[in-house]
Design an enzyme around this catalytic site. Structure first.
Site, short mmCIF file in Angstrom:
data_model
loop_
_atom_site.label_atom_id
_atom_site.label_comp_id
_atom_site.label_asym_id
_atom_site.label_seq_id
_atom_site.Cartn_x
_atom_site.Cartn_y
_atom_site.Cartn_z
N GLN A 51 0.83 -1.22 0.00
CA GLN A 51 0.00 0.00 0.00
C GLN A 51 0.87 1.26 0.00
O GLN A 51 0.56 2.23 -0.68
CB GLN A 51 -0.92 -0.03 1.23
N HIS A 53 3.61 1.73 -1.37
CA HIS A 53 4.17 1.97 -2.70
C HIS A 53 3.11 2.45 -3.69
O HIS A 53 3.42 2.72 -4.85
CB HIS A 53 4.81 0.70 -3.26
N GLY A 54 1.84 2.52 -3.26
CA GLY A 54 0.78 2.93 -4.17
C GLY A 54 0.66 1.95 -5.33
O GLY A 54 0.89 0.75 -5.16
N GLY A 55 0.33 2.46 -6.52
CA GLY A 55 0.14 1.61 -7.69
C GLY A 55 1.38 0.80 -8.05
O GLY A 55 1.29 -0.34 -8.50
N GLU A 90 1.65 -26.10 5.51
CA GLU A 90 2.16 -26.70 6.75
C GLU A 90 1.16 -26.62 7.89
O GLU A 90 1.53 -26.44 9.05
CB GLU A 90 3.49 -26.02 7.17
N ASN A 142 -3.62 -21.64 9.41
CA ASN A 142 -3.56 -20.89 10.66
C ASN A 142 -4.78 -21.14 11.54
O ASN A 142 -4.70 -21.00 12.76
CB ASN A 142 -3.32 -19.40 10.37
N ARG A 166 -6.17 -26.69 22.09
CA ARG A 166 -6.18 -28.05 22.63
C ARG A 166 -5.09 -28.22 23.68
O ARG A 166 -5.30 -28.80 24.74
CB ARG A 166 -5.93 -29.06 21.50
C1 LIG Z 1 1.74 -24.30 -2.94
C2 LIG Z 1 1.34 -25.45 -2.04
C3 LIG Z 1 2.28 -26.43 -1.73
C4 LIG Z 1 1.95 -27.50 -0.91
N1 LIG Z 1 2.90 -28.43 -0.63
C5 LIG Z 1 2.60 -29.49 0.13
C6 LIG Z 1 3.58 -30.51 0.41
O1 LIG Z 1 4.74 -30.42 -0.03
N2 LIG Z 1 3.23 -31.56 1.16
C7 LIG Z 1 1.98 -31.69 1.68
O2 LIG Z 1 1.71 -32.68 2.36
N3 LIG Z 1 1.03 -30.75 1.43
C8 LIG Z 1 1.30 -29.66 0.68
N4 LIG Z 1 0.35 -28.71 0.42
C9 LIG Z 1 -1.00 -28.91 0.97
C10 LIG Z 1 -1.23 -28.04 2.21
O3 LIG Z 1 -0.57 -28.57 3.34
C11 LIG Z 1 -2.77 -27.97 2.42
O4 LIG Z 1 -3.29 -27.15 1.37
C12 LIG Z 1 -3.12 -27.41 3.78
O5 LIG Z 1 -2.79 -28.30 4.82
C13 LIG Z 1 -4.63 -27.12 3.88
O6 LIG Z 1 -5.37 -28.26 3.55
P1 LIG Z 1 -6.51 -28.15 2.44
O7 LIG Z 1 -5.99 -27.41 1.26
O8 LIG Z 1 -7.03 -29.54 2.27
O9 LIG Z 1 -7.62 -27.23 3.10
P2 LIG Z 1 -8.83 -27.73 3.99
O10 LIG Z 1 -8.32 -28.62 5.08
O11 LIG Z 1 -9.93 -28.22 3.11
O12 LIG Z 1 -9.26 -26.36 4.66
C14 LIG Z 1 -10.02 -25.36 3.95
C15 LIG Z 1 -10.25 -24.19 4.90
O13 LIG Z 1 -11.02 -24.61 6.02
C16 LIG Z 1 -10.32 -24.34 7.23
N5 LIG Z 1 -10.56 -25.41 8.19
C17 LIG Z 1 -10.42 -26.75 7.97
N6 LIG Z 1 -10.70 -27.45 9.08
C18 LIG Z 1 -11.03 -26.51 10.04
C19 LIG Z 1 -11.42 -26.61 11.40
N7 LIG Z 1 -11.55 -27.79 12.03
N8 LIG Z 1 -11.67 -25.45 12.06
C20 LIG Z 1 -11.56 -24.25 11.43
N9 LIG Z 1 -11.20 -24.10 10.14
C21 LIG Z 1 -10.94 -25.22 9.46
C22 LIG Z 1 -8.85 -24.27 6.83
O14 LIG Z 1 -8.12 -23.49 7.76
C23 LIG Z 1 -8.94 -23.62 5.47
O15 LIG Z 1 -9.02 -22.23 5.59
C24 LIG Z 1 0.64 -27.61 -0.38
C25 LIG Z 1 -0.30 -26.61 -0.66
C26 LIG Z 1 0.04 -25.53 -1.47
C27 LIG Z 1 -1.00 -24.45 -1.76
#
Ligand SMILES: Cc1cc2nc3c(=O)[nH]c(=O)nc-3n(C[C@H](O)[C@H](O)[C@H](O)COP(=O)(O)OP(=O)(O)OC[C@H]3O[C@@H](n4cnc5c(N)ncnc54)[C@H](O)[C@@H]3O)c2cc1C
Length: 94
Positions: free
Chosen positions: A50, A52-54, A77, A80, A89
């Site tokens: 923000q 840096h603007g546009g 990983e 959040n 938990r």
């Molecule tokens: C660029 C990229 C690289 C990746 N590389 C790897 C890799 O090397 N190895 C690997 O194993 N995986 C990899 N992943 C997968 C990644 O770990 C998953 O995308 C991630 O754990 C989220 O799982 P999901 O996409 O199935 O989302 P979902 O589990 O379907 O979640 C969808 C949304 O719902 C929310 N949600 C789900 N359950 C709950 C709950 N109980 N309470 C509140 N909110 C909830 C989540 O926070 C999220 O916002 C990669 C993903 C990306 C985008």
């Protein structure tokens, strides 16, 4: 922005020490550090763009790439939201 980044870095180092020492609350600290560092990084880079603007949005400067790179770290990983569940938990177990 610098203050927030330093706070995130401090929590990250605290979590690293917990993991190295195999402390009983290492999982909670690792989850807190991941959640806080990635949310803080996203918020800070959003404000930097923000500032840096546009130009912040254009590929002429690296800030747009930092913004895109940061976004995925709230998902990778363990999202959040899942980090919050792990923290809660662990607290309820005490
Ligand atoms: C660029 C990229 C690289 C990746 N590389 C790897 C890799 O090397 N190895 C690997 O194993 N995986 C990899 N992943 C997968 C990644 O770990 C998953 O995308 C991630 O754990 C989220 O799982 P999901 O996409 O199935 O989302 P979902 O589990 O379907 O979640 C969808 C949304 O719902 C929310 N949600 C789900 N359950 C709950 C709950 N109980 N309470 C509140 N909110 C909830 C989540 O926070 C999220 O916002 C990669 C993903 C990306 C985008």
């Amino acid at each position: 922005m610098e203050t927030e980044l330093q706070a995130a870095r401090t929590l990250l180092y605290a979590a690293a020490v917990k993991v190295t020492d195999n402390a009983p609350d290492k999982t909670r600290f690792a989850a807190m550090a991941k959640r806080f560092a990635t949310d803080t990084g996203s918020s800070v880079v959003d404000r930097a763009l923000q500032l840096h603007g546009g130009y912040g949005y254009l590929m002429d400067y690296p800030v747009e790439r930092f913004w895109r790179d940061l976004r995925v770290h709230s998902i990778l990983e363990g999202t959040n939201q899942v980090m919050r569940m792990i923290i809660a938990r662990d607290m309820l177990r005490d």
